[in-house]
Design a protein around this motif. Structure first.
Motif, PDB file in Angstrom:
ATOM      1  N   VAL A   1      59.381 121.063  69.550  1.00 16.48           N
ATOM      2  CA  VAL A   1      60.489 120.299  68.656  1.00 16.48           C
ATOM      3  C   VAL A   1      61.877 120.593  69.050  1.00 16.48           C
ATOM      4  O   VAL A   1      62.751 121.954  70.015  1.00 16.48           O
ATOM      5  CB  VAL A   1      60.760 120.776  67.793  1.00 16.48           C
ATOM      6  CG1 VAL A   1      62.013 120.322  66.750  1.00 16.48           C
ATOM      7  CG2 VAL A   1      59.755 121.318  66.781  1.00 16.48           C
ATOM      8  N   LYS A   2      62.439 119.580  70.042  1.00 15.93           N
ATOM      9  CA  LYS A   2      64.227 119.758  70.376  1.00 15.93           C
ATOM     10  C   LYS A   2      64.851 120.069  69.638  1.00 15.93           C
ATOM     11  O   LYS A   2      65.366 118.902  68.810  1.00 15.93           O
ATOM     12  CB  LYS A   2      64.196 117.913  72.029  1.00 15.93           C
ATOM     13  CG  LYS A   2      65.447 117.717  72.797  1.00 15.93           C
ATOM     14  CD  LYS A   2      65.281 117.248  73.585  1.00 15.93           C
ATOM     15  CE  LYS A   2      66.395 117.006  74.660  1.00 15.93           C
ATOM     16  NZ  LYS A   2      67.650 117.212  73.816  1.00 15.93           N
ATOM     17  N   SER A   3      66.022 120.664  70.018  1.00 20.33           N
ATOM     18  CA  SER A   3      66.991 120.917  69.165  1.00 20.33           C
ATOM     19  C   SER A   3      68.049 120.581  69.912  1.00 20.33           C
ATOM     20  O   SER A   3      68.534 122.137  71.202  1.00 20.33           O
ATOM     21  CB  SER A   3      66.804 122.123  68.276  1.00 20.33           C
ATOM     22  OG  SER A   3      68.041 122.118  67.924  1.00 20.33           O
TER      23      SER A   3
ATOM     24  N   LEU B   1      64.517 123.246  73.704  1.00 19.63           N
ATOM     25  CA  LEU B   1      63.265 123.756  73.393  1.00 19.63           C
ATOM     26  C   LEU B   1      62.731 124.861  71.994  1.00 19.63           C
ATOM     27  O   LEU B   1      62.764 125.562  72.428  1.00 19.63           O
ATOM     28  CB  LEU B   1      62.136 123.077  74.188  1.00 19.63           C
ATOM     29  CG  LEU B   1      62.681 121.741  74.728  1.00 19.63           C
ATOM     30  CD1 LEU B   1      62.371 121.818  75.786  1.00 19.63           C
ATOM     31  CD2 LEU B   1      62.527 120.556  73.883  1.00 19.63           C
TER      32      LEU B   1
ATOM     33  N   TYR C   1      68.949 113.879  61.140  1.00 17.69           N
ATOM     34  CA  TYR C   1      67.938 115.023  61.376  1.00 17.69           C
ATOM     35  C   TYR C   1      66.717 115.282  60.313  1.00 17.69           C
ATOM     36  O   TYR C   1      66.690 114.457  59.412  1.00 17.69           O
ATOM     37  CB  TYR C   1      69.567 116.054  61.924  1.00 17.69           C
ATOM     38  CG  TYR C   1      70.138 116.070  62.477  1.00 17.69           C
ATOM     39  CD1 TYR C   1      70.269 116.547  64.041  1.00 17.69           C
ATOM     40  CD2 TYR C   1      71.896 115.965  62.174  1.00 17.69           C
ATOM     41  CE1 TYR C   1      71.073 116.516  64.775  1.00 17.69           C
ATOM     42  CE2 TYR C   1      72.711 114.995  63.269  1.00 17.69           C
ATOM     43  CZ  TYR C   1      72.104 115.876  64.349  1.00 17.69           C
ATOM     44  OH  TYR C   1      73.384 115.553  65.158  1.00 17.69           O
TER      45      TYR C   1
ATOM     46  N   VAL D   1      64.681 124.861  61.987  1.00 19.23           N
ATOM     47  CA  VAL D   1      65.429 123.857  63.548  1.00 19.23           C
ATOM     48  C   VAL D   1      65.619 123.014  62.753  1.00 19.23           C
ATOM     49  O   VAL D   1      65.093 121.876  62.887  1.00 19.23           O
ATOM     50  CB  VAL D   1      63.747 124.468  64.417  1.00 19.23           C
ATOM     51  CG1 VAL D   1      64.356 123.455  65.978  1.00 19.23           C
ATOM     52  CG2 VAL D   1      63.724 125.693  65.282  1.00 19.23           C
TER      53      VAL D   1
ATOM     54  N   SER E   1      66.378 118.881  64.205  1.00 20.77           N
ATOM     55  CA  SER E   1      66.126 118.200  65.249  1.00 20.77           C
ATOM     56  C   SER E   1      66.088 116.961  64.766  1.00 20.77           C
ATOM     57  O   SER E   1      66.780 116.291  64.135  1.00 20.77           O
ATOM     58  CB  SER E   1      64.458 117.729  65.808  1.00 20.77           C
ATOM     59  OG  SER E   1      64.294 117.923  66.458  1.00 20.77           O
TER      60      SER E   1
ATOM     61  N   GLN F   1      66.249 113.705  65.157  1.00 21.15           N
ATOM     62  CA  GLN F   1      65.114 112.863  64.929  1.00 21.15           C
ATOM     63  C   GLN F   1      64.987 112.246  63.212  1.00 21.15           C
ATOM     64  O   GLN F   1      65.615 112.720  62.366  1.00 21.15           O
ATOM     65  CB  GLN F   1      64.078 112.863  65.318  1.00 21.15           C
ATOM     66  CG  GLN F   1      63.090 114.386  64.791  1.00 21.15           C
ATOM     67  CD  GLN F   1      61.460 115.294  65.626  1.00 21.15           C
ATOM     68  OE1 GLN F   1      60.651 114.454  66.246  1.00 21.15           O
ATOM     69  NE2 GLN F   1      62.097 115.981  66.146  1.00 21.15           N
TER      70      GLN F   1
END
Length: 224
Positions: free
Chosen positions: A128-130, A134, A151, A161, A163, A165
Motif C-alpha cells: 500500500v502506497k501512502s 510503501l 482516500y 494506513v 492511501s 485511491q
C-alpha cells in the motif's frame, strides 16, 4: 524430509505401505509396527510428521489410538472399512485410504502434507502506497478498508494506513474470495466477520454498517 511410521496389524498391508514410502524421497520411514502401543515410545522420542494408521486392530482401534498421537503429527488412516471415514475426518486426519490402496491414491494423500506446509508458510501480503512511503500489509490482518473522501484507509490490529485511491479501484484488484464490499464506504475481510446485527456487520468488537444495496448480497455471501 518427513519422518513417518506405519501401524497396521496385517503384515501384507505394512509391506505394501513400506514399498510406497520407499518410492518417495520426501518421506523417511522410521519404523513399522504391528501393535500400535509399541509405537508410543517412538512418537515420544522422534519428530514423527506422519502416521499411517490402520483402524481395525485387536489391541486398540486406530481411532482411539489417534487420540494419543501428538497434535503436531499428521494422520492418514488406512482401513478396509469405509464406515469409519466420518470418524476419521472428525479426528482431523488429513486423509482416509480405503484398502486395497493403490500407489496413485497413496501419493495423492501424502502430497496433502506438502500442500498444507506450502500454504501455511506463504504469507500473502499487499503493498500500500501512502504518500512517499510503501507499506507491506498481511492480507489476513486487514480487517476492513474505509473510504474517506479520495482516500482508502486500511485497518489492521496494529496500524491504519491511508492511501490515495478509491474503493472502486481497490475492489477490482483485491481478491474477492477474501474481501467483500458491504457499503459505498467499506470493504471488509470475509474471514474477520463474526456476526450480523441488524444492518451492522460485526468484526469482533468492530461494527461496520451494511447499506441497503449490499444487504442481500452480504447475507448470501457470508451467512448462507
Amino acid at each position: 524430509m518427513h519422518k513417518c511410521i506405519i501401524i497396521d496389524d496385517e503384515e501384507l498391508a505394512r509391506g505394501l505401505l513400506q514399498s510406497y514410502v520407499a518410492k518417495l524421497d520426501f518421506l523417511e520411514l522410521v519404523a513399522s509396527y504391528e501393535n500400535p502401543l509399541d509405537a508410543l515410545e517412538c512418537l515420544k522420542k522422534e519428530d514423527i510428521k506422519l502416521v499411517f494408521l490402520d483402524i481395525q486392530m485387536p489391541q486398540i482401534k486406530g481411532t482411539d489410538f489417534a487420540k494419543l498421537i501428538p497434535s503436531t503429527t499428521k494422520i492418514i488412516f488406512t482401513t478396509a472399512y469405509s464406515e469409519y471415514a466420518l470418524e476419521g475426518f472428525e479426528l482431523s486426519a488429513i486423509d482416509y485410504l480405503l484398502k486395497p490402496i493403490t500407489f496413485q491414491r497413496f501419493l495423492k494423500a501424502v502430497q496433502k502434507i506438502q500442500s498444507e506446509e506450502t500454504s501455511s508458510s506463504t504469507v500473502k501480503t499487499i503493498t500500500v502506497k501512502s504518500g512517499y512511503d510503501l507499506f507491506k500489509l498481511k492480507i489476513d490482518e486487514i480487517s476492513h478498508i474505509e473510504s474517506d473522501s479520495e482516500y482508502a484507509i486500511f485497518y489492521t490490529p496494529t496500524r491504519k494506513v491511508m492511501s490515495l485511491q478509491s474503493l472502486k479501484s481497490l475492489e477490482k484488484t483485491l481478491d474477492s474470495g477474501i474481501f467483500i464490499r458491504v457499503h459505498r464506504s467499506y470493504i471488509v475481510n470475509r474471514n474477520m466477520v463474526t456476526g450480523l446485527k441488524g444492518r451492522d456487520l460485526s468484526l469482533g468488537s468492530i461494527q461496520i454498517p451494511v447499506s441497503d444495496s449490499y444487504y442481500e448480497l452480504v447475507k448470501k455471501e457470508l451467512f448462507s
